[in-house]
Design a protein around this motif. Structure first.
Motif: not given
Length: 378
Positions: A23, A241, A244, A292, A296, A300-301
């Motif tokens: 992220g 990527q 977020g 991300g 991120f 989130h990952i």
């Protein structure tokens, strides 16, 4: 395990595997007090290695298959204009960042990506010789540490990204190139499809986009890149990527045009359930490197890794505590909370902002977009 660790990025992608990226670093570390906002340079790799190491470790535990070196904006010209008064050199940062990334990657089945980003020199001089010399210097630092592959990131002019790829391909390492562009193209109006073609012809093995825009917009851009490659009869792996954050009003200029940038973007943060949707959309689009950028966080990952678990057959260690789709809530003492331990609840939720006077979108960004559109090359 050892033989699996030795498998490179192209071996994994060529086998059709999903690669989960990590992220964002600069915003996370700025919020934690280790990075200067606005300049976003990575001296923390030398000054506070424990902070960088910990964030690497959280991304790995969340399911990342790649640990990127914390070397964003790590060119001497960028460090100089950003007020680097500590006399920490780019080489020191690059080498320290490689060591940190490798240390953590070796704790799991992860690869190390050496990352280079856009340079102030390009906008200032447009000198191919000067820009390539900067990328060459960074490349040499990474090669000393034997990183697994390169990523070119956060470049909004395809010409500069092509120059970076040409330099990095003089090594024997695979190269991924991600542009910081919208579905409308780069800052010169070069369409995404043409951008992808130029990058692959320069030698990029993986192409895609990163940062500046929200996940579904970035997926849309990569679809255009994919179509451009198919029309040209070229092949490359695809990578995405994104931010977020929700950024529907700034789909050309990017999130820096939003009034909330950079200190109030929490109001626009993606939920983990948004990320489940993004990961599925990316996979369905044929993208196999899914990660991300700014905004991120590790959870989130984890959401990407969980959404892709059916394809990978693996759940990350960070999923052990809570289970999929809120399953851990089944043990809650409140029956109305227990009722939320199901996928349908979270997929259909419309989250509230909690702010009675919160606008749905920012008008300042609308004005910015109109200005950018009027200035865009025809």
């Amino acid at each position: 395990m050892e033989s699996q660790k030795r498998r490179g990025i192209l071996e994994r992608l060529n086998a059709g595997e999903v690669v989960v990226g990590d992220g964002g670093y600069v915003m996370q570390l700025e919020r934690r007090g280790y990075v200067k906002a606005g300049h976003w340079t990575p001296e923390a790799a030398v000054e506070h290695p424990e902070a960088v190491r910990q964030l690497h470790r959280e991304f790995l535990r969340a399911g990342a298959n790649v640990i990127q070196t914390f070397t964003f904006y790590c060119s001497e010209d960028k460090l100089e204009i950003s007020g680097n008064v500590t006399n920490i050199t780019g080489a020191q940062i690059n080498e320290a960042a490689c060591d940190l990334a490798r240390e953590v990657a070796n704790e799991g089945d992860a690869l190390v990506a050496g990352c280079v980003s856009k340079t102030p020199c390009y906008v200032k001089s447009h000198s191919e010789t000067e820009v390539k010399a900067i990328f060459k210097k960074q490349m040499d630092d990474f090669l000393k540490k034997d990183i697994d592959f390169f990523i070119v990131e956060f470049v909004d002019h395809v010409e500069e990204a092509v120059w970076a790829v040409e330099v990095l391909k003089t090594s024997s390492k695979p190269v991924g190139a991600t542009l910081c562009i919208s579905p409308q193209g780069d800052m010169e109006g070069v369409p995404p499809g043409e951008c992808a073609v130029r990058l692959v012809k320069a030698g990029a093995d993986i192409v895609g986009v990163n940062c500046h825009l929200d996940p579904l917009t970035c997926v849309r851009t990569v679809k255009l890149m994919k179509a451009g490659l198919e029309n040209a009869g070229l092949k490359a792996h695809l990578m995405v990527q994104p931010l977020g954050f929700h950024t529907p009003e700034c789909n050309f200029g990017g999130y820096t045009s939003l009034p909330e940038y950079p200190f109030a973007l929490e109001t626009r943060a993606m939920t983990r359930w948004d990320i489940h949707q993004y990961a599925r959309e990316a996979y369905n689009a044929g993208i196999r490197y899914i990660g991300g950028c700014c905004g991120f966080e590790p959870y989130h990952i984890r959401a990407i890794a969980e959404e892709m678990a059916a394809e990978t057959g693996v759940l990350p260690p960070a999923s052990e505590k809570h289970g999929l789709w809120g399953a851990a809530l089944e043990m809650h003492t409140k029956p109305w909370v227990r009722a939320r331990a199901r996928r349908e609840y979270w997929e259909n939720l419309l989250p509230a902002s909690g702010r009675p006077k919160c606008p749905s979108m920012a008008t300042a960004a609308d004005d910015y977009e109109k200005k950018m559109e009027s200035n865009k090359p025809t």
